[in-house]
Design a protein around this motif. Structure first.
Motif, PDB file in Angstrom:
ATOM      1  N   VAL A  74      -1.404  11.484   8.781  1.00  0.00           N
ATOM      2  CA  VAL A  74      -0.849  10.970   7.522  1.00  0.00           C
ATOM      3  C   VAL A  74      -0.339  12.140   6.683  1.00  0.00           C
ATOM      4  O   VAL A  74       0.770  12.108   6.149  1.00  0.00           O
ATOM      5  CB  VAL A  74      -1.914  10.160   6.736  1.00  0.00           C
ATOM      6  N   LYS A  75      -1.129  13.190   6.612  1.00  0.00           N
ATOM      7  CA  LYS A  75      -0.717  14.358   5.824  1.00  0.00           C
ATOM      8  C   LYS A  75       0.548  14.995   6.378  1.00  0.00           C
ATOM      9  O   LYS A  75       1.329  15.598   5.650  1.00  0.00           O
ATOM     10  CB  LYS A  75      -1.833  15.400   5.783  1.00  0.00           C
ATOM     11  N   ARG A  76       0.742  14.860   7.692  1.00  0.00           N
ATOM     12  CA  ARG A  76       1.943  15.453   8.294  1.00  0.00           C
ATOM     13  C   ARG A  76       3.162  14.553   8.191  1.00  0.00           C
ATOM     14  O   ARG A  76       4.234  14.893   8.692  1.00  0.00           O
ATOM     15  CB  ARG A  76       1.676  15.772   9.749  1.00  0.00           C
ATOM     16  N   GLY A  77       2.972  13.360   7.616  1.00  0.00           N
ATOM     17  CA  GLY A  77       4.155  12.550   7.359  1.00  0.00           C
ATOM     18  C   GLY A  77       4.280  11.251   8.119  1.00  0.00           C
ATOM     19  O   GLY A  77       5.344  10.628   8.153  1.00  0.00           O
ATOM     20  N   LEU A  78       3.180  10.832   8.736  1.00  0.00           N
ATOM     21  CA  LEU A  78       3.222   9.594   9.514  1.00  0.00           C
ATOM     22  C   LEU A  78       2.458   8.513   8.749  1.00  0.00           C
ATOM     23  O   LEU A  78       1.303   8.710   8.397  1.00  0.00           O
ATOM     24  CB  LEU A  78       2.516   9.881  10.837  1.00  0.00           C
ATOM     25  N   ALA A  79       3.099   7.388   8.470  1.00  0.00           N
ATOM     26  CA  ALA A  79       2.391   6.313   7.778  1.00  0.00           C
ATOM     27  C   ALA A  79       2.533   5.017   8.540  1.00  0.00           C
ATOM     28  O   ALA A  79       3.534   4.793   9.218  1.00  0.00           O
ATOM     29  CB  ALA A  79       2.934   6.140   6.360  1.00  0.00           C
ATOM     30  N   GLN A  80       1.529   4.157   8.448  1.00  0.00           N
ATOM     31  CA  GLN A  80       1.579   2.878   9.148  1.00  0.00           C
ATOM     32  C   GLN A  80       1.385   1.723   8.174  1.00  0.00           C
ATOM     33  O   GLN A  80       0.524   1.772   7.300  1.00  0.00           O
ATOM     34  CB  GLN A  80       0.483   2.834  10.231  1.00  0.00           C
ATOM     35  N   VAL A  81       2.208   0.690   8.340  1.00  0.00           N
ATOM     36  CA  VAL A  81       1.984  -0.580   7.646  1.00  0.00           C
ATOM     37  C   VAL A  81       1.379  -1.503   8.698  1.00  0.00           C
ATOM     38  O   VAL A  81       2.072  -1.946   9.605  1.00  0.00           O
ATOM     39  CB  VAL A  81       3.306  -1.187   7.125  1.00  0.00           C
ATOM     40  N   PRO A  82       0.064  -1.750   8.603  1.00  0.00           N
ATOM     41  CA  PRO A  82      -0.609  -2.422   9.720  1.00  0.00           C
ATOM     42  C   PRO A  82      -0.252  -3.896   9.850  1.00  0.00           C
ATOM     43  O   PRO A  82       0.200  -4.528   8.896  1.00  0.00           O
ATOM     44  CB  PRO A  82      -2.092  -2.256   9.392  1.00  0.00           C
ATOM     45  N   GLU A  83      -0.478  -4.425  11.050  1.00  0.00           N
ATOM     46  CA  GLU A  83      -0.300  -5.847  11.316  1.00  0.00           C
ATOM     47  C   GLU A  83      -1.216  -6.635  10.379  1.00  0.00           C
ATOM     48  O   GLU A  83      -2.366  -6.258  10.168  1.00  0.00           O
ATOM     49  CB  GLU A  83      -0.694  -6.114  12.777  1.00  0.00           C
ATOM     50  N   GLY A  84      -0.697  -7.699   9.792  1.00  0.00           N
ATOM     51  CA  GLY A  84      -1.536  -8.513   8.921  1.00  0.00           C
ATOM     52  C   GLY A  84      -1.805  -7.876   7.564  1.00  0.00           C
ATOM     53  O   GLY A  84      -2.718  -8.282   6.853  1.00  0.00           O
ATOM     54  N   ARG A  85      -1.012  -6.840   7.243  1.00  0.00           N
ATOM     55  CA  ARG A  85      -0.997  -6.222   5.910  1.00  0.00           C
ATOM     56  C   ARG A  85      -2.245  -5.441   5.537  1.00  0.00           C
ATOM     57  O   ARG A  85      -2.172  -4.294   5.140  1.00  0.00           O
ATOM     58  CB  ARG A  85      -0.687  -7.253   4.830  1.00  0.00           C
ATOM     59  N   GLN A  86      -3.428  -6.102   5.601  1.00  0.00           N
ATOM     60  CA  GLN A  86      -4.677  -5.412   5.302  1.00  0.00           C
ATOM     61  C   GLN A  86      -4.682  -4.659   3.986  1.00  0.00           C
ATOM     62  O   GLN A  86      -5.035  -3.481   3.928  1.00  0.00           O
ATOM     63  CB  GLN A  86      -5.043  -4.492   6.477  1.00  0.00           C
ATOM     64  N   VAL A  87      -4.274  -5.346   2.924  1.00  0.00           N
ATOM     65  CA  VAL A  87      -4.472  -4.758   1.596  1.00  0.00           C
ATOM     66  C   VAL A  87      -5.937  -4.986   1.213  1.00  0.00           C
ATOM     67  O   VAL A  87      -6.620  -5.827   1.802  1.00  0.00           O
ATOM     68  CB  VAL A  87      -3.518  -5.369   0.534  1.00  0.00           C
ATOM     69  N   PHE A  88      -6.413  -4.210   0.236  1.00  0.00           N
ATOM     70  CA  PHE A  88      -7.796  -4.380  -0.201  1.00  0.00           C
ATOM     71  C   PHE A  88      -7.819  -5.435  -1.296  1.00  0.00           C
ATOM     72  O   PHE A  88      -7.519  -5.154  -2.457  1.00  0.00           O
ATOM     73  CB  PHE A  88      -8.370  -3.036  -0.660  1.00  0.00           C
ATOM     74  N   GLY A  89      -8.174  -6.663  -0.892  1.00  0.00           N
ATOM     75  CA  GLY A  89      -8.060  -7.821  -1.774  1.00  0.00           C
ATOM     76  C   GLY A  89      -8.920  -7.744  -3.016  1.00  0.00           C
ATOM     77  O   GLY A  89      -8.567  -8.303  -4.054  1.00  0.00           O
ATOM     78  N   GLY A  90     -10.028  -7.031  -2.938  1.00  0.00           N
ATOM     79  CA  GLY A  90     -10.942  -6.946  -4.067  1.00  0.00           C
ATOM     80  C   GLY A  90     -10.627  -5.804  -5.019  1.00  0.00           C
ATOM     81  O   GLY A  90     -11.363  -5.563  -5.979  1.00  0.00           O
ATOM     82  N   MET A  91      -9.541  -5.079  -4.738  1.00  0.00           N
ATOM     83  CA  MET A  91      -9.122  -3.994  -5.635  1.00  0.00           C
ATOM     84  C   MET A  91      -7.810  -4.388  -6.298  1.00  0.00           C
ATOM     85  O   MET A  91      -7.062  -5.209  -5.778  1.00  0.00           O
ATOM     86  CB  MET A  91      -8.892  -2.706  -4.834  1.00  0.00           C
ATOM     87  N   SER A  92      -7.524  -3.763  -7.438  1.00  0.00           N
ATOM     88  CA  SER A  92      -6.269  -4.099  -8.129  1.00  0.00           C
ATOM     89  C   SER A  92      -5.081  -3.588  -7.312  1.00  0.00           C
ATOM     90  O   SER A  92      -5.230  -2.738  -6.422  1.00  0.00           O
ATOM     91  CB  SER A  92      -6.238  -3.473  -9.522  1.00  0.00           C
ATOM     92  N   ILE A  93      -3.930  -4.119  -7.656  1.00  0.00           N
ATOM     93  CA  ILE A  93      -2.706  -3.706  -6.988  1.00  0.00           C
ATOM     94  C   ILE A  93      -2.480  -2.204  -7.191  1.00  0.00           C
ATOM     95  O   ILE A  93      -2.201  -1.464  -6.251  1.00  0.00           O
ATOM     96  CB  ILE A  93      -1.542  -4.561  -7.519  1.00  0.00           C
ATOM     97  N   GLU A  94      -2.672  -1.760  -8.435  1.00  0.00           N
ATOM     98  CA  GLU A  94      -2.454  -0.337  -8.694  1.00  0.00           C
ATOM     99  C   GLU A  94      -3.452   0.534  -7.920  1.00  0.00           C
ATOM    100  O   GLU A  94      -3.087   1.579  -7.385  1.00  0.00           O
ATOM    101  CB  GLU A  94      -2.525  -0.041 -10.195  1.00  0.00           C
ATOM    102  N   ASP A  95      -4.692   0.081  -7.846  1.00  0.00           N
ATOM    103  CA  ASP A  95      -5.680   0.873  -7.097  1.00  0.00           C
ATOM    104  C   ASP A  95      -5.342   0.928  -5.610  1.00  0.00           C
ATOM    105  O   ASP A  95      -5.563   1.949  -4.953  1.00  0.00           O
ATOM    106  CB  ASP A  95      -7.094   0.326  -7.308  1.00  0.00           C
ATOM    107  N   ASN A  96      -4.796  -0.153  -5.057  1.00  0.00           N
ATOM    108  CA  ASN A  96      -4.334  -0.121  -3.659  1.00  0.00           C
ATOM    109  C   ASN A  96      -3.263   0.954  -3.491  1.00  0.00           C
ATOM    110  O   ASN A  96      -3.284   1.719  -2.522  1.00  0.00           O
ATOM    111  CB  ASN A  96      -3.749  -1.481  -3.253  1.00  0.00           C
ATOM    112  N   LEU A  97      -2.359   1.016  -4.446  1.00  0.00           N
ATOM    113  CA  LEU A  97      -1.288   2.020  -4.356  1.00  0.00           C
ATOM    114  C   LEU A  97      -1.859   3.436  -4.485  1.00  0.00           C
ATOM    115  O   LEU A  97      -1.501   4.338  -3.717  1.00  0.00           O
ATOM    116  CB  LEU A  97      -0.229   1.767  -5.436  1.00  0.00           C
ATOM    117  N   LEU A  98      -2.775   3.607  -5.449  1.00  0.00           N
ATOM    118  CA  LEU A  98      -3.357   4.942  -5.660  1.00  0.00           C
ATOM    119  C   LEU A  98      -4.091   5.421  -4.415  1.00  0.00           C
ATOM    120  O   LEU A  98      -4.032   6.591  -4.047  1.00  0.00           O
ATOM    121  CB  LEU A  98      -4.302   4.919  -6.871  1.00  0.00           C
ATOM    122  N   LEU A  99      -4.729   4.472  -3.741  1.00  0.00           N
ATOM    123  CA  LEU A  99      -5.433   4.808  -2.500  1.00  0.00           C
ATOM    124  C   LEU A  99      -4.456   5.348  -1.452  1.00  0.00           C
ATOM    125  O   LEU A  99      -4.756   6.292  -0.720  1.00  0.00           O
ATOM    126  CB  LEU A  99      -6.097   3.534  -1.979  1.00  0.00           C
TER     127      LEU A  99
END
Ligand SMILES: Nc1ncnc2c1ncn2[C@@H]1O[C@H](COP(=O)(O)OP(=O)(O)OP(=O)(O)O)[C@@H](O)[C@H]1O
Ligand SMILES: [Mg+2]
Length: 234
Positions: A74-99
């Motif tokens: 990830v630090k070298r520039g590779l990012a994945q948007v996983p199958e089924g999204r897998q956002v953290f439902g119990g965290m705020s939208i902004e906190d998901n982004l900050l993560l």
């Protein structure tokens, strides 16, 4: 540039990826299509480093990644948007982004938050709400923006249109084209082959763990076998 050569991967004793090679350059979209169980998700996981590989090489900008941990990729520039999204439902939208921005400086994080909120205003309107309260399409947008927070040069997307209404599919694909314009290299796994091939520079068809056909997006749109099997018309 991301390059995969002769990759094999197994679950236990069963090899599910055989001899897979692919290449994707900055500002290009590589679409990967194939039936359920073909190995598309396994391939993306192998590239991002959460699925072990048995043979083959993965290089990013000429540097081998085989022995590099997923978090370092990830630090070298590779990012994945996983199958089924897998956002953290119990965290705020902004906190998901900050993560998603855990590798970034505070200045970059602010700029990237702004990009996310400008691109998808609904994320701004709802930034303090729980991610679990978003619709499927909105969660997909959040998952894409979360991946972008690490400033990737390569983004791996696993079925971003899954379960979305036609209107939202258009929005998500528009966002993908925007990322292409920003110069990202994009690997796009899709069951929705017709839309994927229409925006892809290059495309590959996977069957039972192998790439059986490759060409430009246009070439595969015209291919008789692709038409019959993946585009639903002859
Ligand atoms: N955790 C696992 N353990 C064992 N076998 C697995 C595991 N995950 C996937 N497989 C098998 O590996 C093969 C490839 O699966 P994979 O999920 O990569 O396919 P896919 O192309 O992403 O399918 P889909 O379109 O359904 O998402 C399938 O035969 C599947 O059953
Ligand atoms: Mg899959």
């Amino acid at each position: 540039m991301l390059e995969v050569k002769d990759l094999a991967s197994r679950y236990g004793r069963i090899e599910v990826l055989h001899d897979v090679s692919l290449k994707v350059e900055p500002g290009k979209i590589l679409a990967l299509i194939g039936a359920n169980g073909a190995g598309k998700t396994t391939l993306l996981k192998a590239i991002s480093g959460v699925q072990p590989i048995s043979t083959g090489t993965i290089t990013l900008d000429g540097k081998p990644l085989n022995k590099v941990q997923a978090s370092e990729r990830v630090k070298r520039g590779l990012a994945q948007v996983p199958e089924g999204r897998q956002v953290f439902g119990g965290m705020s939208i902004e906190d998901n982004l900050l993560l998603g921005g855990w590798t970034s400086s505070a200045t970059n994080v602010q700029a990237d938050l702004q990009f996310a909120y400008e691109t998808f205003p609904v994320l701004f309107e709802k930034k303090d709400l729980l991610a679990g309260s978003l619709s499927g399409g909105q969660q997909q947008m959040l998952a894409i923006c979360r991946a972008l927070m690490s400033r990737p040069s390569v983004i791996l997307m696993d079925e971003p249109s899954m379960g979305l209404s036609p209107l939202l599919i258009d929005q998500v694909f528009a966002a993908i084209e925007l990322l292409k314009k920003k110069g990202l290299a994009i690997v796009l796994v899709e069951q929705n082959a017709s839309v994927a091939l229409s925006i892809a520079d290059d495309a590959s068809v996977m069957e039972t763990g192998r790439i059986v056909l490759r060409g430009t997006g246009k070439e595969l749109q015209q291919d008789q076998r692709v038409k019959e099997l993946y585009l639903g018309h002859a």
